[in-house]
Design a protein around this motif. Structure first.
Motif, short mmCIF file in Angstrom:
data_model
loop_
_atom_site.label_atom_id
_atom_site.label_comp_id
_atom_site.label_asym_id
_atom_site.label_seq_id
_atom_site.Cartn_x
_atom_site.Cartn_y
_atom_site.Cartn_z
N PHE A 90 0.48 -0.82 -0.10
CA PHE A 90 -0.02 -0.39 0.00
C PHE A 90 1.04 1.20 0.28
O PHE A 90 0.73 2.31 -1.24
CB PHE A 90 -0.92 -0.04 1.36
N GLN A 91 2.01 1.24 0.62
CA GLN A 91 2.79 2.73 0.93
C GLN A 91 3.46 2.84 -0.61
O GLN A 91 3.84 3.64 -0.65
CB GLN A 91 3.86 2.22 2.27
N THR A 92 4.27 1.60 -1.47
CA THR A 92 4.52 1.67 -2.17
C THR A 92 3.49 2.44 -3.44
O THR A 92 3.83 3.04 -4.26
CB THR A 92 5.79 0.04 -2.68
N ALA A 93 2.60 2.01 -3.21
CA ALA A 93 1.16 2.18 -4.24
C ALA A 93 0.63 3.99 -3.95
O ALA A 93 0.66 4.49 -5.18
CB ALA A 93 -0.35 1.40 -3.61
N ARG A 94 1.32 4.32 -2.64
CA ARG A 94 0.61 5.62 -2.60
C ARG A 94 1.12 6.97 -2.98
O ARG A 94 1.28 7.88 -3.56
CB ARG A 94 0.22 5.86 -1.01
N GLU A 95 2.72 6.34 -2.75
CA GLU A 95 4.09 6.47 -3.42
C GLU A 95 4.14 7.21 -4.18
O GLU A 95 4.21 8.48 -4.81
CB GLU A 95 4.93 6.83 -2.32
N ALA A 96 3.57 6.12 -5.31
CA ALA A 96 3.79 5.87 -6.45
C ALA A 96 2.56 7.64 -7.79
O ALA A 96 2.69 7.67 -8.12
CB ALA A 96 3.62 5.31 -7.02
#
Length: 435
Positions: free
Chosen positions: A85-91
């Motif tokens: 989730f954190q990776t997707a949000r940052e992207a």
């Protein structure tokens, strides 16, 4: 569809510029109501979602479940764990905020227009398909328990919790939103799932959207985002009442500076006299250095760095409360001056000059609150929750100007009740004891 135009100052660039807000009320095909402001100047969207009820919907014996559940919403959803989730949000350069309060669960979303579909799909998964993995529960629970332990050493929090417990007893308002060490430790994954099912429901929903989006596109967007949530949740608690009588509660705590929380029952937000009460409170203990309490307690006597009071109209109770901190050997004097000012405004009222000064400040400061898409979205969803209409942004300053000296003094005499004023003092105050 109602269209309201209201001129205000909005900081869209480094230079504050004149702009207009056009609030549109929409209802989605699936029956979700929302307020929308189209602002295409910046390719950015701010969304505020509120679920009425918040931590007051904790089930008996499960105190802290809603708060813990809220902290877990960013810990993975659908096929994504917390790291995914954190990776997707940052992207996506998107931001999501989740906070639980006594009367609401608040969700803030911010994203670029070009990433709208992906950002909303990510938010949908968080709201509709949270994972509540056991490792995430254990990790966030540990954070909550650490916060509870820290609160037990904070004089202000100790005072607030003692005041609430005495005022509201067994009602959810009477215990900490985050729960206790014992209640949070005992929570299971089933309790977290139940809290999610009870709180995130369409019958409790309020939404505002501000930014680079057309109003006609918001309805289908909301159905996709929120339509799969349960239609109804658990019943709201009964009204809390206010059980704390006037007096003093002293809690011994080793600190060089004592903290006092004080107050009594207040006024409902929809009372016809609310604006007069709001202005009377501003004169007594409102923001800035111009209030009576700041002048008498700080400026004239140097007993504190700050003192203030607030009207707190909650959904199940109403209070007027204040707080002051002072050295242990001067807190008694600070309280004595506060009591005297409380009685003076009740018996003598305010002056015409004070009323005009309050009107000038309050009417001038109000437009400055509409400072950007984020703030507009927050204001609009708050208006919905308190039963206001879009006309309020136009009429609010008129309501302030309409308050007369006779009205404010009549209201002050009823609102401020010196005999019912209760102080909870945390510290080792000289000359004060529980009574």
């Amino acid at each position: 569809m109602l269209r309201i135009i209201f001129a205000f100052l909005i900081g869209l660039t480094a230079t504050t510029a004149q702009a207009e807000i056009d609030i549109k009320e929409i209802t989605s095909p699936g029956g979700i109501d929302a307020w929308v402001v189209e602002e295409p100047a910046i390719p950015f969207i701010a969304m505020e979602i509120r679920f009425r009820g918040g931590t007051s919907l904790d089930e008996p014996g499960k105190r802290g479940a809603v708060s813990l559940m809220t902290g877990l919403l960013e810990e993975g959803a659908g096929d994504m764990d917390a790291q995914d989730f954190q990776t997707a949000r940052e992207a996506l350069a998107a931001s999501y905020g989740f906070r639980a309060f006594d009367d609401s669960l608040n969700i803030s979303a911010r994203f670029l227009t070009e990433n709208q579909d992906e950002a909303l799909e990510l938010l949908r998964k968080l709201l509709v398909e949270p994972r509540f993995d056991q490792d995430a529960i254990d990790r966030v629970r540990a954070q909550v328990l650490s916060g509870i332990a820290s609160d037990a050493k904070d004089p202000g929090t100790i005072a607030s919790q003692a005041f609430d417990a005495a005022a509201f007893g067994d009602h959810p308002y009477g215990s900490p939103r985050a729960g206790t060490i014992e209640s949070v430790t005992a929570l299971t994954r089933d309790d977290i799932v139940a809290a999610h099912r009870n709180v995130l429901t369409r019958d409790r929903l309020y939404v505002s959207v501000v930014g680079d989006i057309r109003a006609e596109d918001v309805g289908p967007m909301l159905d996709n985002l929120l339509g799969a949530l349960p239609a109804e949740g658990t019943p709201a608690p009964t009204d809390a009442g206010f059980a704390l009588a006037g007096g003093m509660t002293v809690i011994d705590f080793d600190t060089p500076q004592a903290v006092a929380l004080f107050g009594h029952e207040g006024m409902e937000r929809d009372d016809p006299d609310f604006f007069a009460a709001f202005m009377a409170n501003h004169i007594l203990g409102g923001r800035g250095f111009g209030s009576r309490l700041m002048q008498e307690v700080r400026e004239e006597r140097g007993l504190t760095y700050g003192i203030g009071t607030s009207l707190v109209p909650m959904f199940h109770a109403e209070m007027i409360i204040g707080q002051v901190a002072s050295a242990n050997d001067t807190i008694a004097e600070a309280i004595a001056v506060t009591r005297a000012e409380w009685e003076r405004i009740a018996t003598e009222g305010v002056t015409a000059a004070e009323l005009e000064k309050a009107k000038t400040y309050l009417t001038g400061a109000y437009p400055l609150r509409f400072d950007g898409n984020d703030e507009i979205a927050k204001i609009m969803v708050g208006m919905q929750m308190t039963g206001l209409t879009p006309d309020y942004v136009i009429d609010r300053n008129d309501f302030v100007e309409a308050v007369t000296l006779e009205q404010i003094n009549r209201v002050a005499s009823a609102l401020f009740q010196p005999d019912n004023l209760h102080f909870v003092v945390v510290g080792q105050p000289v000359g004060l004891e529980t009574q």
